[in-house]
Design a protein around this motif. Sequence first.
Motif, PDB file in Angstrom:
ATOM      1  N   UNK A   1      44.582  18.690   5.314  1.00  0.00           N
ATOM      2  CA  UNK A   1      44.352  18.844   6.736  1.00  0.00           C
ATOM      3  C   UNK A   1      44.343  17.883   7.460  1.00  0.00           C
ATOM      4  N   UNK A   2      43.859  18.065   8.653  1.00  0.00           N
ATOM      5  CA  UNK A   2      43.695  17.060   9.902  1.00  0.00           C
ATOM      6  C   UNK A   2      42.935  16.005   9.389  1.00  0.00           C
TER       7      UNK A   2
ATOM      8  N   UNK B   1      44.106  20.675   1.272  1.00  0.00           N
ATOM      9  CA  UNK B   1      44.137  21.890   1.634  1.00  0.00           C
ATOM     10  C   UNK B   1      44.947  23.083   0.723  1.00  0.00           C
ATOM     11  N   UNK B   2      45.919  22.256   0.072  1.00  0.00           N
ATOM     12  CA  UNK B   2      46.747  23.021  -1.334  1.00  0.00           C
ATOM     13  C   UNK B   2      47.338  22.093  -2.094  1.00  0.00           C
ATOM     14  N   UNK B   3      47.637  22.686  -3.149  1.00  0.00           N
ATOM     15  CA  UNK B   3      48.457  21.954  -4.167  1.00  0.00           C
ATOM     16  C   UNK B   3      49.586  22.837  -5.126  1.00  0.00           C
ATOM     17  N   UNK B   4      50.555  22.412  -5.161  1.00  0.00           N
ATOM     18  CA  UNK B   4      51.675  23.211  -5.964  1.00  0.00           C
ATOM     19  C   UNK B   4      52.333  22.255  -6.678  1.00  0.00           C
ATOM     20  N   UNK B   5      52.868  22.926  -8.029  1.00  0.00           N
ATOM     21  CA  UNK B   5      53.850  22.178  -8.826  1.00  0.00           C
ATOM     22  C   UNK B   5      55.025  22.878  -9.162  1.00  0.00           C
ATOM     23  N   UNK B   6      56.022  22.224  -8.820  1.00  0.00           N
ATOM     24  CA  UNK B   6      57.355  23.051  -9.350  1.00  0.00           C
ATOM     25  C   UNK B   6      57.808  22.457 -10.457  1.00  0.00           C
TER      26      UNK B   6
ATOM     27  N   UNK C   1      41.916  25.099   5.297  1.00  0.00           N
ATOM     28  CA  UNK C   1      42.443  24.809   6.788  1.00  0.00           C
ATOM     29  C   UNK C   1      43.769  24.525   7.004  1.00  0.00           C
ATOM     30  N   UNK C   2      43.977  24.289   8.093  1.00  0.00           N
ATOM     31  CA  UNK C   2      45.665  24.133   8.418  1.00  0.00           C
ATOM     32  C   UNK C   2      46.292  22.990   7.707  1.00  0.00           C
TER      33      UNK C   2
END
Length: 158
Positions: free
Chosen positions: A109-110, A115-120, A145-146
Amino acid sequence: TAVFRLASPDPQTTLVQRAALLLDQLPPGAQMPLAAYFPPPVPGNFQAAAEIETALPGPDDGRYLPVRLDQQKILLAESGLSAAVEMEISLAEAGAAARRIWVVAAAYDQQGNVAGLRRWESEKEAVLEGTQRLPIRFNVYSVSNKIAKVELYAEARP
């Protein structure tokens, strides 16, 4: 790995979760977020703490192949609650071949908070050889948050 602790003002209530990095290795001096999930109920007024539990030196024994992330595009949704990630991944060594490829997107976030995590993860039978380029597309979503920025990390194994 790390241990996360949430302690409420009531000394009887401490929640503990263990978590591991989303990649197997972290280069010296690099940073990568770590996340743990605490199922409800979670104390409303808690103090959070985390400590490293285990870490092993990364031997240069050929178990991991250097990779390049090219043509990176991060497209933030208008709402700021998701981001589309596009890139091409290739091996840094022309004579190498990888069977397992992982890419992690960490959204911030700012204020610089995660704010988020992702594994490909690549398909089990996928092989990336030599100078081939593998196009990758996926989304990362905010759980708070954004999203202001997204950082990418990757590793490959033979």
